[in-house]
Design an enzyme around this catalytic site. Structure first.
Site, PDB file in Angstrom:
ATOM      1  N   SER A  80      47.465  61.210  43.488  1.00 32.95           N
ATOM      2  CA  SER A  80      48.499  61.846  44.329  1.00 32.95           C
ATOM      3  C   SER A  80      49.169  63.064  43.692  1.00 32.95           C
ATOM      4  O   SER A  80      50.361  63.291  43.898  1.00 32.95           O
ATOM      5  CB  SER A  80      49.531  60.811  44.775  1.00 32.95           C
ATOM      6  OG  SER A  80      48.903  59.813  45.566  1.00 32.95           O
ATOM      7  N   GLU A 133      43.653  57.636  35.852  1.00 28.24           N
ATOM      8  CA  GLU A 133      43.991  57.543  37.271  1.00 28.24           C
ATOM      9  C   GLU A 133      44.427  56.118  37.606  1.00 28.24           C
ATOM     10  O   GLU A 133      43.582  55.256  37.868  1.00 28.24           O
ATOM     11  CB  GLU A 133      42.763  57.885  38.122  1.00 28.24           C
ATOM     12  CG  GLU A 133      42.249  59.291  37.917  1.00 28.24           C
ATOM     13  CD  GLU A 133      41.516  59.792  39.156  1.00 28.24           C
ATOM     14  OE1 GLU A 133      41.918  60.833  39.678  1.00 28.24           O
ATOM     15  OE2 GLU A 133      40.582  59.123  39.610  1.00 28.24           O
ATOM     16  N   HIS A 156      34.831  56.689  38.504  1.00 32.00           N
ATOM     17  CA  HIS A 156      35.944  56.797  39.454  1.00 32.00           C
ATOM     18  C   HIS A 156      36.225  55.416  40.055  1.00 32.00           C
ATOM     19  O   HIS A 156      35.304  54.642  40.310  1.00 32.00           O
ATOM     20  CB  HIS A 156      35.603  57.798  40.558  1.00 32.00           C
ATOM     21  CG  HIS A 156      36.805  58.156  41.370  1.00 32.00           C
ATOM     22  ND1 HIS A 156      37.272  57.338  42.371  1.00 32.00           N
ATOM     23  CD2 HIS A 156      37.655  59.205  41.295  1.00 32.00           C
ATOM     24  CE1 HIS A 156      38.363  57.877  42.889  1.00 32.00           C
ATOM     25  NE2 HIS A 156      38.624  59.015  42.254  1.00 32.00           N
ATOM     26  N   GLY A 170      45.375  58.485  46.328  1.00 33.66           N
ATOM     27  CA  GLY A 170      45.376  58.627  47.788  1.00 33.66           C
ATOM     28  C   GLY A 170      46.522  57.909  48.475  1.00 33.66           C
ATOM     29  O   GLY A 170      46.511  57.735  49.690  1.00 33.66           O
ATOM     30  N   GLY A 173      42.505  64.839  44.375  1.00 33.14           N
ATOM     31  CA  GLY A 173      41.732  64.467  45.559  1.00 33.14           C
ATOM     32  C   GLY A 173      42.252  65.179  46.791  1.00 33.14           C
ATOM     33  O   GLY A 173      41.997  66.377  47.006  1.00 33.14           O
ATOM     34  N   TRP A 228      36.348  66.301  45.817  1.00 35.41           N
ATOM     35  CA  TRP A 228      36.339  66.356  47.295  1.00 35.41           C
ATOM     36  C   TRP A 228      35.831  65.087  47.952  1.00 35.41           C
ATOM     37  O   TRP A 228      35.848  64.965  49.173  1.00 35.41           O
ATOM     38  CB  TRP A 228      35.511  67.574  47.746  1.00 35.41           C
ATOM     39  CG  TRP A 228      36.268  68.860  47.628  1.00 35.41           C
ATOM     40  CD1 TRP A 228      37.578  69.014  47.254  1.00 35.41           C
ATOM     41  CD2 TRP A 228      35.785  70.174  47.907  1.00 35.41           C
ATOM     42  NE1 TRP A 228      37.936  70.342  47.284  1.00 35.41           N
ATOM     43  CE2 TRP A 228      36.855  71.086  47.679  1.00 35.41           C
ATOM     44  CE3 TRP A 228      34.557  70.685  48.328  1.00 35.41           C
ATOM     45  CZ2 TRP A 228      36.724  72.458  47.859  1.00 35.41           C
ATOM     46  CZ3 TRP A 228      34.429  72.060  48.506  1.00 35.41           C
ATOM     47  CH2 TRP A 228      35.504  72.937  48.281  1.00 35.41           C
ATOM     48  N   LYS A 229      35.324  64.161  47.151  1.00 34.65           N
ATOM     49  CA  LYS A 229      34.854  62.880  47.693  1.00 34.65           C
ATOM     50  C   LYS A 229      33.905  63.136  48.866  1.00 34.65           C
ATOM     51  O   LYS A 229      33.157  64.112  48.831  1.00 34.65           O
ATOM     52  CB  LYS A 229      36.056  61.998  48.081  1.00 34.65           C
ATOM     53  CG  LYS A 229      37.080  61.944  46.949  1.00 34.65           C
ATOM     54  CD  LYS A 229      38.187  60.960  47.166  1.00 34.65           C
ATOM     55  CE  LYS A 229      39.134  61.023  45.975  1.00 34.65           C
ATOM     56  NZ  LYS A 229      40.179  60.027  46.019  1.00 34.65           N
TER      57      LYS A 229
HETATM   58  P1  PGA Z   1      44.241  61.743  45.206  1.00 30.34           P
HETATM   59  O1  PGA Z   1      42.830  61.351  44.545  1.00 30.34           O
HETATM   60  O2  PGA Z   1      44.675  63.040  44.580  1.00 30.34           O
HETATM   61  O3  PGA Z   1      43.954  61.882  46.664  1.00 30.34           O
HETATM   62  O4  PGA Z   1      45.190  60.640  44.903  1.00 30.34           O
HETATM   63  C1  PGA Z   1      42.608  61.517  43.174  1.00 30.34           C
HETATM   64  C2  PGA Z   1      41.247  61.009  42.816  1.00 30.34           C
HETATM   65  O5  PGA Z   1      40.769  60.071  43.457  1.00 30.34           O
HETATM   66  O6  PGA Z   1      40.599  61.522  41.898  1.00 30.34           O
END
Ligand code: PGA
Length: 254
Positions: free
Chosen positions: A218, A172, A100, A178, A239, A12-13
């Protein structure tokens, strides 16, 4: 060969306040229970630090696990504003995301520091969701394998085969986080197979068969199924799409 279950992690950042966090988790658990959808899946949510305790309390006795998004590399001391594994352990948190790309990019965390974080996390018996991945420039020069290999060699591969059992690896590609752009399913499978082969070379067959390798970048409710059906993709680190309950539920059901 050991069958690995699927793992879906919501990162969830820096999103959601107290009310949003607790109501999401309550609603999520209610639906998961009613539809019995987490059978043979591991589901983890990583909310912000202030809400870890309450989130963990709400999910007690359920199959939902709560993870932290970061820890400091020591257990206590004069580090204003930091949070340690020693503290998180005392409120029952057992999982943490490390490495991350946002931590690497915005907080300048390098592999050496990440290895210190790994050591302290292992000391407190945490499971570690460790992220690796190349930048767009690195991929355009076809350096993604070299980059991921060195990220692992400087961190995870300094651990013993026993310690490595505490890890989930999240591949990732930075350019996919994102951005709405994803690597193709084939590109992801090839990278995951490569990562698994590195574990094979370093630790042997049983570790390489059991290590969880997740994709992140994504993932959404439309593409999750195709990613998760790749042979070496054991789930995802999600995310943006984990912030909407209906989307996240569809991903979990993929
Ligand atoms: P995202 O982020 O799904 O929004 O691309 C993934 C993440 O940063 O772990």
């Amino acid at each position: 060969m050991r069958k690995r279950k699927k793992v879906v992690i919501a990162n969830w950042k820096m999103n959601y306040d107290f009310y949003e966090t607790t109501s999401f988790i309550r609603n999520f658990l209610k639906i998961v229970f009613e539809r019995k959808i987490n059978h043979n899946k591991e589901i983890i949510i990583a909310p912000s630090f202030p809400f870890l305790h309450i989130s963990n309390q709400i999910s007690q006795g359920t199959t939902l696990n709560i993870a932290a998004q970061n820890i400091h590399h020591t257990d206590k001391g004069s580090y204003t504003g930091e949070v340690s594994s020693y503290m998180l352990k005392s409120i029952g948190i057992q999982k943490v995301i490390l490495g991350h790309s946002e931590r690497r990019e915005f907080f300048l965390e390098k592999n050496n520091l990440l290895f210190e974080k790994i050591k302290i996390a292992l000391k407190y018996n945490f499971n570690i969701i460790f992220c690796v991945g190349e930048s767009f420039l690195e991929r355009s020069k076809n350096k993604q394998f070299e980059i991921v290999k060195s990220q692992l060699e400087e961190t995870v591969f300094r651990c013993t085969s026993d310690e490595v059992k505490s890890f989930y690896i999240a591949y990732e590609p930075i350019w996919a986080i994102g951005t709405g752009k994803t690597a193709t399913f084939e590109e992801v499978q090839i990278m995951h197979e490569f990562i698994r082969s590195l574990f094979f070379d370093k630790y042997g067959e049983s570790v390489s068969n059991r290590i969880y390798i997740l994709y992140g970048g994504s993932i959404n409710d439309l593409n999750a199924k195709d990613f998760f059906s790749q042979k070496d993709v054991d789930g995802g680190l999600v995310g943006n799409s984990s912030l909407k309950l209906d989307k996240f539920l569809r991903i979990v059901q993929s």
